[in-house]
Structures are given as structure tokens and as C-alpha cells.
Motif scaffolding. Structure first.
Motif, PDB file in Angstrom:
ATOM      1  N   LYS A  79       0.831  -1.212   0.000  1.00 44.04           N
ATOM      2  CA  LYS A  79       0.000   0.000   0.000  1.00 44.04           C
ATOM      3  C   LYS A  79       0.860   1.256   0.000  1.00 44.04           C
ATOM      4  CE  LYS A  79      -4.313  -1.830   1.423  1.00 44.04           C
ATOM      5  NZ  LYS A  79      -5.487  -1.775   2.280  1.00 44.04           N
ATOM      6  N   GLU A  85       1.919   1.914  -3.560  1.00 41.00           N
ATOM      7  CA  GLU A  85       0.795   2.463  -4.332  1.00 41.00           C
ATOM      8  C   GLU A  85       0.572   3.932  -3.978  1.00 41.00           C
ATOM      9  OE1 GLU A  85      -1.687  -1.752  -4.641  1.00 41.00           O
ATOM     10  OE2 GLU A  85      -2.464  -0.113  -3.420  1.00 41.00           O
ATOM     11  N   LEU A  86       0.658   4.212  -2.692  1.00 38.81           N
ATOM     12  CA  LEU A  86       0.468   5.593  -2.226  1.00 38.81           C
ATOM     13  C   LEU A  86       1.549   6.496  -2.799  1.00 38.81           C
ATOM     14  CD1 LEU A  86      -0.971   7.643  -0.336  1.00 38.81           C
ATOM     15  CD2 LEU A  86       0.572   6.911   1.467  1.00 38.81           C
ATOM     16  N   SER A 114       0.832   7.571  -6.292  1.00 35.55           N
ATOM     17  CA  SER A 114      -0.266   8.539  -6.356  1.00 35.55           C
ATOM     18  C   SER A 114       0.191   9.917  -5.851  1.00 35.55           C
ATOM     19  CB  SER A 114      -1.447   8.075  -5.493  1.00 35.55           C
ATOM     20  OG  SER A 114      -2.026   6.961  -6.075  1.00 35.55           O
ATOM     21  N   LEU A 115       1.044   9.893  -4.831  1.00 37.71           N
ATOM     22  CA  LEU A 115       1.544  11.174  -4.302  1.00 37.71           C
ATOM     23  C   LEU A 115       2.480  11.860  -5.301  1.00 37.71           C
ATOM     24  CD1 LEU A 115       2.260  10.264  -0.544  1.00 37.71           C
ATOM     25  CD2 LEU A 115       0.375  11.643  -1.423  1.00 37.71           C
ATOM     26  N   ALA A 164       2.194  11.791  -8.411  1.00 41.62           N
ATOM     27  CA  ALA A 164       1.353  12.361  -9.471  1.00 41.62           C
ATOM     28  C   ALA A 164       0.827  13.739  -9.078  1.00 41.62           C
ATOM     29  CB  ALA A 164       0.207  11.410  -9.784  1.00 41.62           C
ATOM     30  N   LEU A 165       0.894  14.065  -7.788  1.00 39.96           N
ATOM     31  CA  LEU A 165       0.381  15.363  -7.324  1.00 39.96           C
ATOM     32  C   LEU A 165       1.368  16.499  -7.602  1.00 39.96           C
ATOM     33  CD1 LEU A 165      -1.104  14.387  -3.821  1.00 39.96           C
ATOM     34  CD2 LEU A 165      -2.285  14.498  -6.010  1.00 39.96           C
ATOM     35  N   ASP A 197       2.558  17.699 -10.245  1.00 37.53           N
ATOM     36  CA  ASP A 197       2.278  18.608 -11.375  1.00 37.53           C
ATOM     37  C   ASP A 197       0.980  19.418 -11.171  1.00 37.53           C
ATOM     38  OD1 ASP A 197       0.577  16.538 -11.687  1.00 37.53           O
ATOM     39  OD2 ASP A 197       0.882  16.272 -13.844  1.00 37.53           O
ATOM     40  N   ILE A 198       0.484  19.424  -9.957  1.00 40.42           N
ATOM     41  CA  ILE A 198      -0.739  20.222  -9.694  1.00 40.42           C
ATOM     42  C   ILE A 198      -0.304  21.608  -9.227  1.00 40.42           C
ATOM     43  CG2 ILE A 198      -2.763  20.483  -8.182  1.00 40.42           C
ATOM     44  CD1 ILE A 198      -3.022  17.427  -8.263  1.00 40.42           C
ATOM     45  N   LYS A 216       1.090  16.351   1.934  1.00 36.70           N
ATOM     46  CA  LYS A 216       1.312  16.533   0.493  1.00 36.70           C
ATOM     47  C   LYS A 216      -0.027  16.697  -0.238  1.00 36.70           C
ATOM     48  CE  LYS A 216       4.505  14.879  -2.933  1.00 36.70           C
ATOM     49  NZ  LYS A 216       5.423  13.873  -3.393  1.00 36.70           N
ATOM     50  N   ILE A 217      -0.985  15.902   0.172  1.00 36.67           N
ATOM     51  CA  ILE A 217      -2.315  15.974  -0.458  1.00 36.67           C
ATOM     52  C   ILE A 217      -2.962  17.334  -0.146  1.00 36.67           C
ATOM     53  CG2 ILE A 217      -4.662  15.015  -0.377  1.00 36.67           C
ATOM     54  CD1 ILE A 217      -3.328  12.238   0.063  1.00 36.67           C
ATOM     55  N   ALA A 259      -1.478  19.942  -2.280  1.00 40.97           N
ATOM     56  CA  ALA A 259      -1.960  19.843  -3.665  1.00 40.97           C
ATOM     57  C   ALA A 259      -3.368  20.411  -3.780  1.00 40.97           C
ATOM     58  CB  ALA A 259      -1.929  18.379  -4.110  1.00 40.97           C
ATOM     59  N   ARG A 278      -3.079  24.137  -3.799  1.00 43.26           N
ATOM     60  CA  ARG A 278      -2.573  24.633  -5.095  1.00 43.26           C
ATOM     61  C   ARG A 278      -3.685  24.642  -6.131  1.00 43.26           C
ATOM     62  NH1 ARG A 278       1.962  21.436  -3.893  1.00 43.26           N
ATOM     63  NH2 ARG A 278       1.352  19.838  -5.406  1.00 43.26           N
ATOM     64  N   LYS A 301      -6.955  17.085 -12.336  1.00 47.32           N
ATOM     65  CA  LYS A 301      -6.150  17.320 -11.126  1.00 47.32           C
ATOM     66  C   LYS A 301      -6.906  16.873  -9.870  1.00 47.32           C
ATOM     67  CE  LYS A 301      -3.603  21.096 -13.268  1.00 47.32           C
ATOM     68  NZ  LYS A 301      -2.293  20.523 -13.404  1.00 47.32           N
ATOM     69  N   LYS A 318      -6.736  13.189  -9.485  1.00 49.78           N
ATOM     70  CA  LYS A 318      -5.428  12.744  -8.943  1.00 49.78           C
ATOM     71  C   LYS A 318      -5.403  12.888  -7.423  1.00 49.78           C
ATOM     72  CE  LYS A 318      -2.440  13.583 -12.911  1.00 49.78           C
ATOM     73  NZ  LYS A 318      -1.403  14.459 -13.474  1.00 49.78           N
ATOM     74  N   ILE A 319      -5.934  14.028  -6.966  1.00 48.78           N
ATOM     75  CA  ILE A 319      -5.965  14.268  -5.508  1.00 48.78           C
ATOM     76  C   ILE A 319      -6.866  13.235  -4.829  1.00 48.78           C
ATOM     77  CG2 ILE A 319      -6.774  15.889  -3.725  1.00 48.78           C
ATOM     78  CD1 ILE A 319      -5.859  18.166  -5.650  1.00 48.78           C
ATOM     79  N   GLU A 341      -7.645  10.275  -5.849  1.00 46.09           N
ATOM     80  CA  GLU A 341      -7.038   8.938  -5.883  1.00 46.09           C
ATOM     81  C   GLU A 341      -5.989   8.790  -4.764  1.00 46.09           C
ATOM     82  OE1 GLU A 341      -5.006   7.837  -9.539  1.00 46.09           O
ATOM     83  OE2 GLU A 341      -4.311   6.016  -8.548  1.00 46.09           O
ATOM     84  N   ALA A 342      -5.178   9.855  -4.634  1.00 43.55           N
ATOM     85  CA  ALA A 342      -4.144   9.822  -3.589  1.00 43.55           C
ATOM     86  C   ALA A 342      -4.788   9.734  -2.205  1.00 43.55           C
ATOM     87  CB  ALA A 342      -3.259  11.056  -3.697  1.00 43.55           C
ATOM     88  N   LYS A 371      -6.080   6.220  -1.568  1.00 42.43           N
ATOM     89  CA  LYS A 371      -4.982   5.290  -1.250  1.00 42.43           C
ATOM     90  C   LYS A 371      -4.411   5.554   0.146  1.00 42.43           C
ATOM     91  CE  LYS A 371      -3.789   3.770  -5.776  1.00 42.43           C
ATOM     92  NZ  LYS A 371      -2.922   3.889  -6.932  1.00 42.43           N
ATOM     93  N   LEU A 372      -4.358   6.842   0.494  1.00 47.83           N
ATOM     94  CA  LEU A 372      -3.847   7.180   1.826  1.00 47.83           C
ATOM     95  C   LEU A 372      -4.794   6.637   2.910  1.00 47.83           C
ATOM     96  CD1 LEU A 372      -1.784   8.643   3.630  1.00 47.83           C
ATOM     97  CD2 LEU A 372      -3.182  10.677   3.440  1.00 47.83           C
TER      98      LEU A 372
END
Lengths: 71, 204
Positions: A57, A60-61, A64-65, A67-68, A70-71, B140-141, B144, B147, B168, B171-172, B174-175, B178-179
Motif C-alpha cells: 500500500k 501504491e500511495l 499517487s503522491l 502524481a500530485l 504537477d498540480i 502533500k495531499i 496539492a 494549489r 487534477k 489525482k488528488i 485517488e491519492a 490510497k492514503l
């Protein structure tokens, strides 16, 4: 002479009883050790599965993190 | 008498002529024999070379087949190793207790329990590290999210399209999913760890 014979018989009987007790103790210890090993292995297997799940996990996390960024 | 002498001379001349001819024949025969012998020798040598070459080919062939067999066996062995415990990483192998001291009975039981307790302590440390990781991930989330909120208010050429915002946001989300799952696993891991500790304490 008879007394001596009785003494020999008595000490032999005591020795036999002592041997039996030692055998019993050793057998009981071995049984407990086997049960301990079994439980310890079960505990370790459980911990291993927990660790594996967490690591999977976490990976996987991480993706995903990432990927953030570029926000 | 003279007549006899003449006959004898004639006979000698004839004989010597025949002897010379015989010698000549013998020389010729010798020469032919030598040529044939050389020819035979050449043939034998040629044949021997051919045999040697064929032999070498056979040896090469056998060695090649042997090497192929070895390679195949190696590949099979590695395949088997990969599917068995042997190929597992050292870290996992370390999970197995090895009774190197040759302990038995109560001493073995105690040593085994001690080993398992160390593993529980290691797992506890790992869970703490995972907790920290979860906290960092949440931060981090959140950053994001902030932002994205800021980007939403941009105007003109820098303004985000509805589609960009949706990508975007996905993506947030999804993260975050998963978290949350990761946090859930940490929580269940803690419960299992406590149960493991209790199990081990029952033996002491």
C-alpha cells in the motif's frame, strides 16, 4: 544380609522413579517448546503478512503522491 | 676346344645382359613400389585427417549438447529457486528462526519466544515509520488541494479549463483514497501487533 537386600531394592526403586520423573519432565518441556514454537511461528507469519500489506500500500500511495507534483 | 670357349663367352654375355635387364626390372619395380607406398601413405594420412576432423566435430557436438543440458538444468534450477523459499530476499529469510545453539526443551521455547518478541518490536518500529509516512502523505495531499484551489481562481490565459481541473481533482482524490486505505492497514496492523504481543506473553 536381608537388610542389605532391602536397601538395594529400595534404592533401585527410587532410581527408577527418579528416571521416570525426569522423562516426564523432559517430555512436558518438549511439548511446551513445540507449542511455543508453533505459536511464535504463527505470530511471525501474521507480522509478515501485515508488513507485506503495508509495504504494498505504501508503494501504491507513493505513485499517487508523485502524481500530485504537477498540480 | 675353341668352339667350347666361344660358346662359354656367348653364354656369359647373354647371362650378363639378362642380369642387367633383371636389375633394371627390379629398379623399376622398386620405384613403382615406392610410389605406391607414398600414394598409400598420402591416402592414409588424408583419411586420418578426415577421421580426426570428424572426431573433433563429434566432440564439439557432444560438448555443445552437454553445455545446452547444463544451461537448461541451470535455468530450471533458477526457476525452481524463484518459486521456492530459497529465492526469497534475505530480509524474509531472516524471519525464520534457526536454532544454532542446539537448544532443546524449555530453553528452546524461551529462545524462540525471545526471537519472536524481537520481530514484534521490529514490526512495531515499522508501523511507527508507516504512521509518519501517512502524515507526510496527508500534508502533500493538502498542499496539492490548496494549489488546485489557487489555480482555480486564475484568469485569462493562465486559467484552467474545466477538464484540467477535473483531471487534477481526480489525482488528488485517488491519492486520498490510497492514503485512507494505507491508514486503515496501519490501524489493522496495530491491532494485529497487539494480539501478537498478547499471544507471546501467554507463554511467559
Amino acid at each position: 544380609m536381608k537388610m542389605l537386600n532391602n536397601l538395594i531394592i529400595a534404592s533401585s526403586l527410587l532410581a527408577i522413579v527418579a528416571c521416570k520423573d525426569t522423562e516426564k519432565i523432559e517430555a512436558a518441556e518438549a511439548e511446551v517448546a513445540a507449542a511455543t514454537i508453533e505459536k511464535a511461528e504463527a505470530v511471525e507469519a501474521e507480522l509478515e503478512s501485515v508488513t507485506k500489506e503495508l509495504e504494498k500500500k505504501a508503494e501504491e500511495l507513493d505513485s499517487s503522491l508523485d502524481a500530485l507534483d504537477d498540480i | 676346344m675353341n668352339y667350347l670357349k666361344i660358346l662359354a663367352v656367348l653364354a656369359m654375355v647373354t647371362l650378363s645382359g639378362q642380369m642387367a635387364q633383371g636389375q633394371n626390372f627390379a629398379n623399376q619395380a622398386k620405384k613403382i613400389g615406392k610410389d605406391q607406398a607414398q600414394e598409400m601413405k598420402a591416402k592414409v594420412e588424408k583419411h586420418a585427417d578426415g577421421m580426426k576432423e570428424k572426431g573433433q566435430q563429434k566432440v564439439d557436438e557432444v560438448m555443445k549438447k552437454g553445455q545446452e543440458g547444463i544451461n537448461e538444468a541451470k535455468a530450471k534450477g533458477q526457476e525452481k529457486m524463484a518459486s521456492s523459499n530459497m529465492a526469497k530476499p534475505a530480509q524474509e529469510k531472516d524471519m525464520k528462526f534457526e536454532n544454532k545453539e542446539g537448544l532443546t526443551g524449555a530453553a528452546l521455547g524461551q529462545a524462540r519466544t525471545k526471537y519472536a518478541e524481537n520481530k514484534v518490536a521490529e514490526s512495531s518500529n515499522k508501523l511507527s515509520a508507516m504512521n509518519s509516512k501517512a502524515a507526510i502523505g496527508q500534508a502533500k495531499i493538502n498542499a496539492a488541494k490548496q494549489r488546485l484551489e489557487n489555480a482555480k481562481s486564475l484568469k485569462g490565459a493562465n486559467a484552467l479549463s474545466t477538464e484540467d481541473i477535473a483531471i487534477k481533482q481526480a489525482k488528488i482524490d485517488e491519492a486520498q483514497t490510497k492514503l485512507n486505505s494505507f491508514k486503515g492497514s496501519i490501524s489493522s496492523g496495530k491491532t494485529k501487533l497487539n494480539a501478537a504481543k498478547e499471544k507471546l506473553n501467554k507463554f511467559n
